[in-house]
Write a protein that holds these residues in place. Structure first.
Motif, short mmCIF file in Angstrom:
data_model
loop_
_atom_site.label_atom_id
_atom_site.label_comp_id
_atom_site.label_asym_id
_atom_site.label_seq_id
_atom_site.Cartn_x
_atom_site.Cartn_y
_atom_site.Cartn_z
N THR A 31 1.40 -2.01 -5.91
CA THR A 31 0.43 -3.32 -6.40
C THR A 31 1.35 -5.06 -5.31
OG1 THR A 31 0.85 -2.61 -8.41
CG2 THR A 31 0.09 -4.62 -7.89
N ASP A 32 0.22 -4.99 -4.63
CA ASP A 32 -0.31 -6.27 -4.01
C ASP A 32 -1.12 -6.93 -4.23
OD1 ASP A 32 0.74 -7.40 -1.07
OD2 ASP A 32 1.67 -5.76 -0.72
N ALA A 33 -0.84 -7.74 -4.03
CA ALA A 33 -1.99 -8.59 -3.83
C ALA A 33 -2.68 -8.88 -2.31
CB ALA A 33 -2.11 -10.50 -4.51
N ILE A 34 -1.75 -9.24 -1.20
CA ILE A 34 -2.86 -8.81 -0.01
C ILE A 34 -3.31 -8.12 0.68
CG2 ILE A 34 -2.00 -9.64 2.45
CD1 ILE A 34 0.38 -11.94 1.23
N ARG A 35 -2.84 -7.27 0.22
CA ARG A 35 -3.39 -5.66 0.30
C ARG A 35 -5.33 -5.64 -0.20
NH1 ARG A 35 1.59 -3.52 0.55
NH2 ARG A 35 2.18 -1.97 2.67
N SER A 36 -5.37 -7.02 -1.55
CA SER A 36 -6.65 -6.51 -2.20
C SER A 36 -7.62 -7.13 -1.04
CB SER A 36 -6.40 -7.09 -3.46
OG SER A 36 -6.24 -8.18 -3.33
N VAL A 37 -7.53 -8.00 0.05
CA VAL A 37 -7.98 -9.05 0.63
C VAL A 37 -8.69 -7.83 1.58
CG1 VAL A 37 -7.97 -10.58 2.54
CG2 VAL A 37 -6.67 -11.16 0.60
N LYS A 38 -8.06 -6.98 1.60
CA LYS A 38 -9.22 -5.55 2.35
C LYS A 38 -10.70 -5.11 2.85
CE LYS A 38 -4.60 -4.18 3.99
NZ LYS A 38 -3.89 -2.70 4.65
N VAL A 39 -10.69 -5.46 1.05
CA VAL A 39 -11.56 -4.52 0.99
C VAL A 39 -12.93 -6.57 0.60
CG1 VAL A 39 -11.35 -2.39 -0.06
CG2 VAL A 39 -11.17 -4.61 -1.84
N GLU A 40 -12.76 -7.40 1.12
CA GLU A 40 -13.25 -8.77 1.39
C GLU A 40 -14.32 -8.93 2.33
OE1 GLU A 40 -14.36 -10.53 -1.92
OE2 GLU A 40 -12.20 -9.42 -3.02
N LEU A 41 -15.01 -9.22 2.21
CA LEU A 41 -16.52 -9.77 3.17
C LEU A 41 -15.31 -10.62 4.33
CD1 LEU A 41 -19.30 -9.75 3.48
CD2 LEU A 41 -19.19 -11.75 2.80
N GLY A 42 -15.71 -9.81 5.93
CA GLY A 42 -15.09 -9.66 7.66
C GLY A 42 -13.52 -9.69 8.10
N VAL A 43 -13.76 -8.97 6.55
CA VAL A 43 -11.67 -8.77 6.30
C VAL A 43 -11.79 -7.02 6.97
CG1 VAL A 43 -9.50 -7.95 5.49
CG2 VAL A 43 -11.54 -9.82 4.74
N THR A 44 -10.92 -6.70 8.21
CA THR A 44 -11.19 -5.54 8.81
C THR A 44 -9.82 -4.62 8.43
OG1 THR A 44 -10.50 -5.08 11.14
CG2 THR A 44 -12.58 -5.40 10.36
N SER A 45 -9.86 -3.19 8.30
CA SER A 45 -7.87 -2.75 7.95
C SER A 45 -7.55 -1.59 8.95
CB SER A 45 -7.36 -3.30 6.27
OG SER A 45 -5.83 -2.54 6.93
N SER A 46 -7.24 -0.90 9.57
CA SER A 46 -6.45 0.29 9.84
C SER A 46 -5.33 1.24 9.57
CB SER A 46 -7.40 0.85 11.10
OG SER A 46 -8.20 0.00 11.95
N ASN A 47 -4.71 0.09 8.01
CA ASN A 47 -3.24 0.67 8.06
C ASN A 47 -2.96 0.19 6.76
OD1 ASN A 47 -0.43 1.33 7.94
ND2 ASN A 47 -0.52 0.60 10.18
N GLU A 48 -2.82 2.07 5.94
CA GLU A 48 -2.81 1.50 4.54
C GLU A 48 -1.64 1.31 3.81
OE1 GLU A 48 -3.13 5.85 5.48
OE2 GLU A 48 -4.25 4.52 5.74
N LEU A 49 -0.72 1.55 5.78
CA LEU A 49 0.87 0.70 4.58
C LEU A 49 1.44 -0.21 4.98
CD1 LEU A 49 2.39 4.22 7.44
CD2 LEU A 49 2.57 4.40 4.91
N SER A 50 0.97 -0.88 5.98
CA SER A 50 0.75 -2.79 5.83
C SER A 50 -0.11 -3.49 5.37
CB SER A 50 0.08 -2.90 7.20
OG SER A 50 0.75 -4.19 8.06
N ASN A 51 0.34 -4.63 5.26
CA ASN A 51 -0.73 -5.34 4.27
C ASN A 51 -1.36 -6.87 5.26
OD1 ASN A 51 1.30 -7.51 4.53
ND2 ASN A 51 2.69 -6.76 2.74
N ALA A 52 -1.15 -6.28 6.29
CA ALA A 52 -1.82 -6.82 7.68
C ALA A 52 -3.77 -7.20 7.89
CB ALA A 52 -1.89 -6.48 9.23
N TYR A 53 -4.02 -7.14 8.04
CA TYR A 53 -6.17 -7.22 7.73
C TYR A 53 -6.35 -8.43 9.06
CZ TYR A 53 -5.00 -11.35 4.39
OH TYR A 53 -5.18 -13.17 5.11
N SER A 54 -7.36 -8.00 9.81
CA SER A 54 -8.05 -8.59 10.92
C SER A 54 -9.15 -9.29 10.11
CB SER A 54 -8.55 -8.25 11.73
OG SER A 54 -8.91 -8.30 12.56
N VAL A 55 -9.70 -10.27 10.72
CA VAL A 55 -10.71 -11.27 9.46
C VAL A 55 -12.02 -11.35 11.00
CG1 VAL A 55 -11.95 -13.57 8.87
CG2 VAL A 55 -9.36 -12.05 8.08
N ARG A 56 -13.05 -10.94 11.21
CA ARG A 56 -13.87 -11.63 11.73
C ARG A 56 -12.97 -11.03 13.46
NH1 ARG A 56 -17.43 -15.39 8.27
NH2 ARG A 56 -18.73 -13.64 7.11
#
Length: 838
Positions: free
Chosen positions: A140-165
């Protein structure tokens, strides 16, 4: 798959077994109107606080939804209006009338902080903290929830890191109650990263700015995630959860004397989740944190809010064996088998404390002042030896098709030793002032920040293989010992005005930043436009200049393979600069209760500090060596398939490129000039090449629905699908055009091959969750005591996603060879979670 579905069905039957109290239902219905005109507010959200019950108002502002009998806190909200809160009593078989009148607001002084009105504009996504709870994710991690928002991409479910546009992981800012918090500096694998610092059980609002963000947030080139924690007070309430991977609890309430306190703690020990990877070993992750919020009303005009956080994350791994088979069946298949000895231990501790004084100076003027300190201490140690064997797999005659012979092609032994530490401390003071003067919503502010970093590194990698004469040869491919420190300061001033001109809101702003280390002053003008063409349609645009002050890791860079000491910090480096423009359209279809959102953006970068992404670690060049651009578009459909449960689907198209500046060869020796020229050629030779975050297509989906005939059952689906991002392969020894020289009696020197010429496979993930909600009784506060039992199947289709390539090095007859071995992510996992709210 049959076993997993059987487990899911068993949990469903268990949750619905006799003994679960049957619920008696009633209804809430009413109309939401605008205070000045009396018109209905189409799309206003009516929500039972802390639950999934609620819905959006229709075209005339009317709404209705069913709910179990009981006493509930309800809130009504809409963009640009002050939220209305009340309590309703629902009785069995009856309709409870609840009407709400919303008043427009631009800025209001809340219980503690000056809260801006609901953020409006292009690139802004408002995230319901309940989404954090309902998303099927490993922890349960708030930052991981960002991965399904508009403009966000992620390729690693182990990490809470994400890329935006098209931005890197380090181009995102994260704030809690206006205080900036930071990611660890030396994390290299997603397993080591642990929990994000935002606790969703404390948050009342999450806002993601994917472009065009206000000047108060600074100049990061990609995005801002701003979390607002709910003001504690009133009767004591709380929640607790536990799963096979994590657990946590939060409690809040008034303690007397106008003081409210909230405390939340989390713990995650996801050994089972990590142990499903191809690397077999003894995994021991241990992630813990505790956070607290306290607030006090000092007087009618002043309020004090305190925020504290401590996190302790540890990751220990004793690797044993890894075997990866890849290629094209049946004739182009290889297996790489690695046997390990040794232990890896990584970890970090984070301490944060902040104080916020909010003041209402008059009915039209408010101020807030912040003081904070953020400190991290990280360590990274390992002493691991490995023996790597590469096998060519050949189909055996007269045997089943999947029976492949193992024909060894080579072996090598590698030893890796490291003992690294890094620390950072950031002291920040900030003032922010807001005034409402007629049609103007004015804001001004200042910030002063002191930075301290200490870095000690000691690591060595050696390879052993067969030499030209058939004897044993040992090559040192990396050895570096050194230390570095940095102490500097930053300052900033900004001013912004939100001017209301009828349906049009114009927001010009200007920010000035100064960085003492490189004696650099930057100016960042920005402009935002929002035009409400009607109750259901909004047009928006923004344009601006962003300067991202170089961080410590960008100043230091990562040592080249031949370096034996940390390079000096680059005092001549300047802030990367981006000129960005974004336009957007949002339309709400009241008849279908669906919102369409479409945005297009363009970014032009200069003075970039180039980087590569190795798993989740960003490796910098430590020089302003390139320029670039990013263009793309994002489309979202968002609405309620069933009342009270929001679902959405996003599609994004992105092209991002970079072009390297020609190197300055003056003063270099002939050999150095030859290597620099060859490196420039490998990086495109002045042509445009893909940036490390160049993901052409990205699709994300989050769907919620009730089980037909029983809305105490909720289903959740999350899907992520994205095309492969590029990576750079090492150059071959014989490729002399790349300036490679190999010396086995000393440091082994080699360069990268063609930059970003290889792509990782596409990333696909499908996660499924089912939740049963049971009412256990009534809490002492009168609110219902609810139990939510959830079963999650993570990676339902057991997709073998690749997060990176490990380039296995072999020394054969004095020559170095590289084989790309995919580093794969987690297989299908079953998780069971229970949550109680009171």
């Amino acid at each position: 798959m049959r076993v997993v579905l059987g487990c899911l069905l068993g949990a469903v039957l268990l949750a619905s077994a006799p003994g679960a109290a049957a619920q008696a239902w009633g209804e809430i219905a009413g109309r939401v109107t605008e205070a000045t005109t009396g018109d209905g507010v189409a799309g206003a959200t009516v929500l039972i606080t802390g639950t999934s019950y609620g819905r959006n108002a229709g075209a005339d502002g009317r709404y209705a939804f069913r709910i179990p009998e009981g006493t509930y806190p309800v809130q009504v909200s809409f963009v640009g209006y002050a939220t209305v809160r009340d309590t309703v009593v629902v009785r069995r078989g009856e309709t409870t009338a609840f009407d709400a009148v919303l008043a427009q607001t631009d800025q209001a002084l809340g219980e503690v902080a000056v809260e801006a009105g609901a953020e409006r504009g292009v690139g802004v996504s408002r995230i319901d903290p309940r989404t954090v709870r309902d998303l099927p994710t490993p922890v349960t991690d708030a930052i991981r929830s960002v991965k399904v928002e508009l403009g966000v991409t992620s390729s690693n479910e182990l990490s809470n890191a994400y890329s935006v546009r098209g931005g890197s992981y380090d181009e995102n800012q994260i704030f809690i109650d206006g205080f900036e918090v930071y990611r660890p500096l030396r994390i290299s694998q997603g397993e080591q990263e642990g929990l994000g610092l935002i606790n969703g059980d404390l948050a009342s609002r999450l806002t993601l700015f994917a472009g065009g963000f206000p000047v108060r947030y600074g100049g990061k080139l990609a995005s801002v995630l701003d979390a607002t924690y709910a003001p504690p007070g009133g009767p004591v309430t709380g929640t607790a959860y536990s799963s096979t991977l994590d657990a946590g609890a939060a409690v809040q309430g008034a303690v007397g004397g106008g003081v409210g306190v909230a405390v939340a703690a989390r713990s995650a020990r996801p050994q089972r989740f990590f142990a499903g990877q191809e690397l077999d070993g003894a995994y021991d992750p241990d992630y813990r944190d505790v956070q607290g919020v306290a607030q006090a009303r000092l007087s009618d005009a002043h309020a004090l809010r305190l925020l504290g956080l401590y996190a302790r994350h540890r990751f220990r791994l004793a690797p044993q064996q890894r075997e990866t088979t890849f290629g094209i069946f049946p004739n182009l298949v290889r297996t790489v088998a690695v046997d390990f000895e040794g232990v890896e231990e990584d970890g970090y501790g984070i301490g944060f404390g902040g104080a916020l004084l909010a003041s209402r100076l008059s009915d039209a003027v408010a101020a807030e002042h912040r003081l904070s300190v953020f400190s991290t201490d990280e360590f990274e140690t390992y002493d691991i030896s490995s023996r790597t064997s590469i096998f060519r797999r050949q189909q055996a005659p007269d045997r089943p098709q999947d029976d492949l012979d193992r024909i060894i092609e080579g072996q090598a032994t590698q030893a890796d030793v490291a003992d690294n530490e890094i620390s950072q401390t950031v002291y920040t003071a900030q003032g922010r002032y807001l005034a409402r003067l007629g049609r103007h919503g004015l804001e001004a502010g200042w910030q002063a920040r002191a930075l301290r970093f200490g870095d000690d590194i000691s690591e060595r990698t050696t390879l052993t293989g067969r030499g030209r004469d058939g004897g044993t040869v040992t090559a040192t491919s990396r050895e570096i010992v050194g230390g570095e420190s940095l102490a500097s300061w930053q300052g900033a001033l900004w001013v912004e005005d939100a001017l209301a001109l009828g349906r049009l809101t114009v927001t010009p702003g200007l920010r000035a930043d100064y960085f003492g280390y490189n004696d650099e002053l930057t100016l960042s003008p920005r402009l935002g436009l929002v035009y409400a063409s009607g109750p259901q349609t909004t047009l928006s645009a923004s344009a601006g200049v962003y300067h991202q002050a170089p961080t410590y890791r960008e100043l230091r860079g990562d040592p080249a393979p031949a370096d034996t000491a940390l390079r000096p910090l680059n005092g001549d480096i300047t802030s990367p600069r981006a000129v960005q423009a974004v336009v957007g359209l949002e339309h709400f279809f009241t008849s279908r209760r669906v919102a369409l959102r479409a945005e297009a953006y363009a970014k032009r970068f200069s003075d970039l500090i180039s980087y590569d992404t190795e798993n989740v670690r960003v490796v910098y060049s430590a020089e302003n060596d390139s320029e670039g651009y990013a263009v793309g578009a994002d489309v979202q459909l968002r609405g309620e398939l069933v009342p009270g449960l929001e679902s959405w689907v996003n599609y994004g198209f992105l092209v991002t490129r970079e072009r390297f500046y020609a190197p300055d060869l003056d003063g270099l020796s002939a050999a150095e000039a030859e290597r620099a020229a060859a490196r420039f050629e490998a990086r495109g030779g002045g042509d445009w090449v893909r940036r490390p975050t160049d993901r052409r297509h990205n699709l994300s989906l989050f769907v919620q629905d009730y089980v037909p005939g029983d809305d105490t059952w909720t289903l959740h689906i999350r899907t992520l699908l994205g095309s492969g991002v590029p990576v750079t392969a090492p150059a071959r020894d014989e490729d002399r055009s790349s300036g490679i020289a190999v010396e086995f009696d000393g440091a082994s020197i080699f360069t990268d091959g063609r930059r970003n010429a290889v792509s990782l496979p596409a990333y696909f993930r499908f996660d499924l969750g089912a939740t049963k909600e049971l009412r256990l009784g009534t809490a002492p506060t009168g609110a219902p005591l609810l139990l939510r039992a959830t079963v999650e199947v993570l990676n339902v289709f057991d997709q073998k996603n690749t997060v990176a390539y490990s380039w296995v090095e072999q020394v054969e007859e004095g020559r170095r060879q590289f084989t790309a071995v995919p580093t794969r992510l987690t297989p299908r996992t079953l998780n069971v979670r229970f949550r109680v709210a009171f």
